[in-house]
Design an enzyme around this catalytic site. Structure first.
Site, PDB file in Angstrom:
ATOM      1  N   SER A  84      39.659  46.869  40.879  1.00 19.32           N
ATOM      2  CA  SER A  84      40.271  45.916  41.799  1.00 19.32           C
ATOM      3  C   SER A  84      41.313  46.626  42.671  1.00 19.32           C
ATOM      4  CB  SER A  84      40.858  44.735  41.014  1.00 19.32           C
ATOM      5  OG  SER A  84      41.085  43.619  41.834  1.00 19.32           O
ATOM      6  N   HIS A 234      35.003  39.265  37.241  1.00 20.92           N
ATOM      7  CA  HIS A 234      35.834  40.304  37.839  1.00 20.92           C
ATOM      8  C   HIS A 234      36.409  41.268  36.798  1.00 20.92           C
ATOM      9  CE1 HIS A 234      38.189  42.215  40.886  1.00 20.92           C
ATOM     10  NE2 HIS A 234      39.350  41.815  40.409  1.00 20.92           N
TER      11      HIS A 234
END
Length: 255
Positions: A84, A234
């Site tokens: 990320s 995620h």
């Protein structure tokens, strides 16, 4: 100097966590990679974990933090993985200092710009008045009014620590994040390119990397491949640790 946890011996392998994360998020995988013959360096980015706090917070300074770290540790060439926000740091570093990165791995983020999308999380964090709470349960109850996803809530609670014997606080620098949340979503500069071997890993249920991103990824990283971690969102490294380990290990061990 940013804080790190070092484990194992062998080829250096650096891992950079995501926004609001810390090195502890990667300790399970670190132990596994260390057993495979890698010297693991789990970094805490500035304003995160046990690293220093600063009002200056952007990808340029975070890249310099990593450069100062690897120079201090005499790490000439290494494997670099980022998740990320950490993936954006890793992409920028590899493009700026390609001679230092043997292989690049990017977990669930693309080079494009992302609009601010952590509003519920930021609202939850700012709702906590540490002068008015006396237990972790109270803090969790406050944040749960804004965050309904249990995994996200537990991820954030890992940042709660005792500042003194009778008071709590967040490990990260919330004030710096409040100043400009858009920094996290900034795109990789259009002129940046890294031609080394690169692996992008996307969560099967995540929307952070989409097919429309593939051309952009290829333009910046012409020697890249994209793989999917099944049954994961995620936080792919935590939600399907076994498949994540296998795909990363196969990539970094492949000659």
């Amino acid at each position: 100097m940013i804080y790190s946890k070092v484990e194992g011996s062998g080829k250096p392998f650096l891992i950079i966590h995501g926004f609001l994360g810390m090195s502890d998020n990667w300790k399970t995988l670190s132990t596994q990679f260390a057993a495979e013959g890698f010297e693991m360096h789990l970094l805490d980015m500035r304003n995160h974990g046990r690293s220093f706090h600063s009002n200056e917070f952007n990808y340029e300074v975070m890249v310099q933090d990593v450069l100062e770290y690897v120079n201090d540790k005499n790490l000439d060439k290494f494997i670099l993985l980022g998740h990320s926000m950490g993936g954006k740091v890793a992409m920028n570093f590899a493009c700026d200092y390609p001679e230092r990165v043997e292989k690049l791995l990017v977990a669930d983020i693309s080079p494009r710009e992302y609009a601010p999308h952590h509003q519920d999380v930021m609202e939850a964090l700012n709702a906590v008045d540490f002068s008015a709470v006396s237990s972790r349960k109270e803090i969790e109850d406050i944040m749960s009014k804004y965050i309904k996803d249990f995994g996200t809530l537990q991820f954030l609670m890992k940042n709660v620590h005792r500042v003194t014997s009778d008071s709590f606080g967040f490990r990260f620098n919330l004030e710096a994040f409040n100043n400009d949340e858009s920094v996290i979503g900034e795109a990789l500069s259009s002129d940046k390119k890294y031609s080394g071997k690169t692996l992008f890993l996307k969560g099967g249920r995540s929307k952070y990397i989409q097919e429309s991103d593939y051309n952009d990824i290829q333009n910046h990283f012409p020697n890249s491949i994209i793989e999917t971690i099944s049954n994961s969102g995620h936080w792919l490294h935590a939600e399907n640790t076994n498949e994540f380990f296998i795909k990363v290990n196969d990539f970094i061990c492949d000659k």
